[in-house]
Design an enzyme around this catalytic site. Structure first.
Site, short mmCIF file in Angstrom:
data_model
loop_
_atom_site.label_atom_id
_atom_site.label_comp_id
_atom_site.label_asym_id
_atom_site.label_seq_id
_atom_site.Cartn_x
_atom_site.Cartn_y
_atom_site.Cartn_z
N HIS A 1 5.83 -31.50 -27.87
CA HIS A 1 6.78 -31.18 -26.76
C HIS A 1 7.09 -32.19 -26.09
O HIS A 1 6.26 -32.98 -25.55
CB HIS A 1 6.40 -29.80 -25.91
N ASP B 1 7.98 -32.93 -22.94
CA ASP B 1 7.14 -33.16 -21.79
C ASP B 1 5.81 -33.39 -21.93
O ASP B 1 5.17 -34.24 -21.06
CB ASP B 1 7.25 -31.93 -20.72
N LYS B 2 5.29 -32.71 -22.98
CA LYS B 2 3.74 -32.93 -23.22
C LYS B 2 3.64 -34.66 -23.97
O LYS B 2 2.52 -35.27 -23.52
CB LYS B 2 3.25 -32.09 -24.10
N GLU C 1 3.82 -42.76 -14.61
CA GLU C 1 4.95 -41.80 -15.02
C GLU C 1 5.67 -42.17 -16.34
O GLU C 1 5.77 -43.49 -16.60
CB GLU C 1 6.24 -41.53 -13.79
N GLU D 1 2.95 -46.98 -10.12
CA GLU D 1 2.09 -48.09 -9.45
C GLU D 1 0.91 -48.35 -9.78
O GLU D 1 0.06 -47.07 -10.13
CB GLU D 1 2.01 -47.67 -8.05
N LYS E 1 6.15 -24.36 -29.36
CA LYS E 1 5.70 -23.64 -27.99
C LYS E 1 5.47 -21.96 -28.49
O LYS E 1 6.14 -21.53 -29.42
CB LYS E 1 6.64 -23.54 -26.85
N PHE F 1 14.92 -25.07 -36.44
CA PHE F 1 14.64 -25.56 -35.37
C PHE F 1 14.01 -27.01 -36.20
O PHE F 1 13.16 -27.58 -35.96
CB PHE F 1 13.27 -25.03 -34.86
N ASP G 1 15.35 -32.62 -26.42
CA ASP G 1 15.55 -32.50 -25.13
C ASP G 1 14.65 -33.87 -24.61
O ASP G 1 13.53 -34.36 -24.86
CB ASP G 1 14.51 -31.25 -24.50
N ALA G 2 14.96 -34.44 -23.12
CA ALA G 2 14.33 -35.32 -22.57
C ALA G 2 12.86 -34.88 -22.21
O ALA G 2 12.83 -33.61 -21.90
CB ALA G 2 14.96 -35.77 -21.42
N ARG H 1 6.27 -32.10 -15.71
CA ARG H 1 6.99 -30.81 -15.96
C ARG H 1 6.29 -29.59 -16.61
O ARG H 1 7.10 -28.31 -16.54
CB ARG H 1 8.40 -31.12 -16.52
N LYS H 2 5.26 -29.74 -16.76
CA LYS H 2 4.48 -28.40 -17.44
C LYS H 2 3.04 -28.09 -16.49
O LYS H 2 1.93 -28.12 -17.02
CB LYS H 2 4.06 -28.85 -18.90
N LYS I 1 -2.58 -39.70 -13.20
CA LYS I 1 -2.97 -40.03 -11.87
C LYS I 1 -4.43 -40.26 -11.90
O LYS I 1 -5.35 -39.27 -12.55
CB LYS I 1 -2.69 -38.92 -10.89
N LYS J 1 -6.65 -39.36 -6.43
CA LYS J 1 -5.67 -38.54 -6.17
C LYS J 1 -5.90 -37.08 -6.26
O LYS J 1 -5.91 -36.48 -7.25
CB LYS J 1 -4.34 -38.80 -7.09
N ASP K 1 -4.46 -34.36 -5.62
CA ASP K 1 -3.64 -33.30 -6.64
C ASP K 1 -4.03 -33.03 -8.00
O ASP K 1 -3.64 -31.98 -8.40
CB ASP K 1 -2.22 -33.41 -6.35
#
Length: 391
Positions: free
Chosen positions: A17, A19-20, A45, A58, A170, A238, A246-247, A252-253, A273, A277, A279
């Site tokens: 996918h 995003d993955k 990122e 960074e 998915k 598909f 898709d970008a 995003r997941k 990260k 960090k 989060d």
């Protein structure tokens, strides 16, 4: 069969996918920096689209990676995921790569690196962890099953058992619960998988293979009823998928990466990260705490919230919710139990879970929670917690 009281749905996505793909690349770069310098500070990122990948963010590290090193990591990761052919319009061998990584802000770093003092949190925010006894992994049933489907789908592609599969895909499952919160049946299963041109006009072959080699291998037979709905590639063919379809962007997941929406989420993403960090690391700690509470019998279901201020070591708050499933622990408060038994500063979290020695790319591929072998999945605090249960 018990009467259906509610139906809950969760989804999972494959490594291919878009995003993955971005998440996995970000964590591959993090791992490379951490391998040479365990104290690296990384916020990487990634974005991907048709025949293009860019990394940005960074880095502060004693690991020296050249632009050529970074490009090789990116290309090798894309190929490893399965994008290695020109016809996919996203090929790790030939796609354009842009590197916009740069040094970390000293304004942030001064609050994190504090010499002999406790490391400060790398950011403010609130983080959640969750556990429930409805599966062996102490994960919610819907995300546990959805993830098993996508991981098996990837296995069927990589092994060649279903030779026409492509990397993107998915799964989504809707699980029925009775009034007491017990899983009773599967309301619906949705599976979409990218494929090559050989089955574009033969979706029935694809559906048969998915039923026989995926559903039967993963979905417990007792969950399927005559009312269970099945949707396999519901829009038809598909062929076009992945970053060409898709970008993709890192982070995003976040629901797929955690509990499938079954528990709350503080909003922070994980991949790319480093462990200072919170989060990322505090979410791992919150899962560790919640899982040990459930495994010890202190509760059947548990959600933990931790919150932090940037540059401050101790959490600003600790919240425990057992949803009315707690054992009798007398007058002691769950928040006190957590503070007394778990180190909640960034240094404490990192040392307790061994986060400087963890390989993170695996979490972006297979899931951050409920995966055997990850340090925050240990239940080594069970004996310490059982003593709070009144006889």
């Amino acid at each position: 069969m018990s009467k259906v009281h509610r139906t809950f749905t969760s989804e999972s996505v494959t490594q291919g996918h878009p995003d993955k793909v971005a998440d996995i690349i970000s964590d591959a770069i993090l791992d490379a920096y951490m391998a040479g310098d365990k104290n690296s500070h990384v916020a990487c990122e990634t974005c991907v689209t048709t025949d293009f990948c860019m990394v940005f963010g960074e880095i502060t590290s004693n690991t020296e990676l050249s632009k050529e090193d970074i490009e090789k990591i990116i290309r090798d990761t894309i190929i490893e995921i399965g994008y290695d052919k020109p016809e996919l319009e996203f090929d790790g061998n030939t796609c354009k790569v842009a590197n916009r990584l740069h040094a970390q802000s000293q304004d942030i770093n001064q609050g994190v690196d504090r010499g002999d003092e406790e490391t400060g949190a790398g950011d403010q925010g609130m983080m959640f962890g969750f556990a429930t006894n409805e599966t062996e992994s102490l994960m919610p049933y819907p995300i546990d099953l959805a993830r098993k489907l996508t991981n098996k789908l990837t296995e069927l592609r990589e092994s060649g058992e279903i030779p026409y599969l492509r990397p993107d895909g998915k799964a989504q499952v809707s699980v029925n619960y009775d009034e007491d919160g017990n899983v009773i049946s599967l309301d619906a299963v949705v599976l979409s998988t990218q494929h090559d041109e050989t089955v574009s006009d033969d979706q029935e072959t694809l559906k048969k293979d998915i039923r026989e080699k995926l559903f039967k291998a993963v979905i417990p037979e007792g969950l399927i009823t005559e009312d269970t709905k099945e949707h396999i590639n519901p829009t038809g063919k598909f062929e076009i998928g992945g970053p060409h379809g898709d970008a993709g962007l890192t982070g995003r997941k976040i629901i797929v990466d955690t509990y499938g929406g079954y528990a709350r989420h503080g909003g922070g993403a994980f991949s790319g990260k480093d462990c200072t960090k919170v989060d990322r690391s505090a979410c791992y700690m919150a899962r560790y705490i919640a899982k040990n509470i459930v495994a010890s019998g202190l509760a059947e279901k548990c959600e933990i919230q931790l919150s932090y201020a940037i540059g401050v070591a101790e959490p600003t708050s600790v919240m425990v919710d057992t949803f009315g499933t707690a054992a009798d622990i007398g007058d002691v408060k769950f928040e006190e139990i957590v503070r007394d038994n778990f180190r909640l500063t960034p240094d404490g979290i990192i040392e307790t879970l061994g986060l400087r020695d963890t390989t993170y790319k695996q979490t972006a591929k297979y899931g951050h929670f409920g995966i055997e072998g990850l340090p925050w999945e240990k239940t080594d605090k069970v004996d310490d917690l059982k003593k709070y249960i009144k006889s």
